[in-house]
Design a protein around this motif. Sequence first.
Motif, short mmCIF file in Angstrom:
data_model
loop_
_atom_site.label_atom_id
_atom_site.label_comp_id
_atom_site.label_asym_id
_atom_site.label_seq_id
_atom_site.Cartn_x
_atom_site.Cartn_y
_atom_site.Cartn_z
N CYS A 33 0.75 -1.03 -0.03
CA CYS A 33 0.02 -0.09 -0.09
C CYS A 33 1.02 1.16 -0.14
O CYS A 33 2.11 1.19 0.34
N SER A 34 0.42 2.08 -0.48
CA SER A 34 1.03 3.49 -0.35
C SER A 34 0.23 4.45 0.07
O SER A 34 -1.13 4.62 0.00
N PHE A 35 0.82 5.62 0.77
CA PHE A 35 0.13 6.85 1.44
C PHE A 35 0.51 7.92 0.63
O PHE A 35 1.76 8.40 0.90
N PHE A 36 -0.13 8.74 0.27
CA PHE A 36 0.27 10.16 -0.29
C PHE A 36 -0.47 11.13 0.49
O PHE A 36 -1.57 11.19 0.93
N LYS A 37 0.34 12.42 0.68
CA LYS A 37 -0.19 13.49 1.56
C LYS A 37 -1.15 14.08 0.37
O LYS A 37 -0.49 14.71 -0.30
N ALA A 38 -2.56 14.11 0.80
CA ALA A 38 -3.38 14.65 -0.18
C ALA A 38 -4.59 15.05 0.51
O ALA A 38 -5.26 13.91 1.15
N ASN A 39 -5.20 15.79 0.20
CA ASN A 39 -6.47 16.55 0.86
C ASN A 39 -7.89 16.00 0.10
O ASN A 39 -7.52 16.31 -1.17
N ASN A 40 -8.77 15.62 0.68
CA ASN A 40 -9.97 15.33 -0.10
C ASN A 40 -10.91 16.47 0.15
O ASN A 40 -11.12 16.75 1.16
N PRO A 41 -11.55 17.11 -0.70
CA PRO A 41 -12.37 18.28 -0.56
C PRO A 41 -13.60 18.01 0.15
O PRO A 41 -14.15 18.95 0.80
N ASN A 42 -14.08 16.89 0.32
CA ASN A 42 -15.04 16.51 0.88
C ASN A 42 -15.00 16.39 2.62
O ASN A 42 -15.79 16.00 2.95
N TYR A 102 -13.16 3.01 9.06
CA TYR A 102 -13.63 3.82 7.94
C TYR A 102 -15.01 4.09 7.53
O TYR A 102 -15.90 3.17 7.82
N GLU A 103 -15.47 5.17 7.30
CA GLU A 103 -16.88 5.80 7.09
C GLU A 103 -16.96 6.29 5.51
O GLU A 103 -15.71 6.72 5.09
N ILE A 104 -17.77 6.14 5.08
CA ILE A 104 -18.01 6.57 3.56
C ILE A 104 -18.51 8.13 3.81
O ILE A 104 -19.36 8.46 4.58
N THR A 105 -18.17 8.80 2.71
CA THR A 105 -18.52 10.14 2.64
C THR A 105 -18.70 10.58 1.14
O THR A 105 -18.14 10.02 0.27
N GLY A 106 -19.91 11.29 0.78
CA GLY A 106 -20.12 11.66 -0.60
C GLY A 106 -20.83 10.56 -1.32
O GLY A 106 -21.20 9.52 -0.59
N LYS A 107 -21.04 10.57 -2.58
CA LYS A 107 -21.58 9.90 -3.46
C LYS A 107 -20.74 8.81 -4.22
O LYS A 107 -19.76 9.04 -4.44
N HIS A 117 -16.85 3.08 -6.91
CA HIS A 117 -15.88 3.44 -5.94
C HIS A 117 -16.69 4.23 -4.88
O HIS A 117 -17.52 5.26 -5.36
N PHE A 118 -16.18 4.33 -3.60
CA PHE A 118 -16.51 5.21 -2.82
C PHE A 118 -15.50 5.91 -1.84
O PHE A 118 -14.49 5.30 -1.49
N VAL A 119 -15.60 7.24 -1.57
CA VAL A 119 -14.82 7.55 -0.54
C VAL A 119 -14.81 7.29 0.89
O VAL A 119 -15.85 7.64 1.08
N MET A 120 -13.88 6.93 1.38
CA MET A 120 -14.00 6.50 2.87
C MET A 120 -12.94 6.91 3.53
O MET A 120 -11.68 7.15 3.00
N TYR A 121 -13.21 7.37 4.81
CA TYR A 121 -12.11 8.08 5.67
C TYR A 121 -12.20 7.74 6.99
O TYR A 121 -12.96 6.91 7.49
N LYS A 122 -11.06 7.85 7.98
CA LYS A 122 -10.98 7.48 9.18
C LYS A 122 -10.43 8.54 9.98
O LYS A 122 -9.04 9.31 9.37
N VAL A 123 -11.04 9.15 10.94
CA VAL A 123 -10.25 9.91 11.90
C VAL A 123 -9.32 9.38 12.78
O VAL A 123 -9.71 8.40 13.50
N LEU A 124 -7.96 9.69 12.69
CA LEU A 124 -7.01 8.91 13.40
C LEU A 124 -6.67 9.44 14.85
O LEU A 124 -7.09 10.65 15.13
#
Length: 124
Positions: A33-42, A102-107, A117-124
């Motif tokens: 896996c790879s991790f990129f410093k990038a912000n999602n606008p949602n 992780y939780e889904i955000t957006g459509k 695909h779904f945008v999913m995120y987790k607060v660390l």
Amino acid sequence: MGKPKHTCIFDGDNLDTTFHLGIFSEEKLLGVCSFFKANNPNISESPQYQLRGMAVLNEFQGKGLGHQILIFGEQMIKKKNAKIAWCNAREVAINFYRKNGYEITGKPFNIETIGLHFVMYKVL
């Protein structure tokens, strides 16, 4: 893993803020896996890291390796003082990410040749 090598190369792979992880058994690469410093606008909180290119060899799936590499990556993100990990999750991977907090955000959206695909995120 299972795709041509050229599909594993992403813009930003060589940035100082990007990191790549692999999980091995002896000399055999089992997962990546790879991790990129990038912000999602949602997602409002920042800084954020995007998980991209996560894969575990088919014969090793369901053994907790994906969980291990994901947790290790999240710990590295925390050390970089980032608050959010997010990804574009394939529909078949939603349960894996949910089990990992992780939780889904957006459509949902479609990525050509890959699928829904779904945008999913987790607060660390």
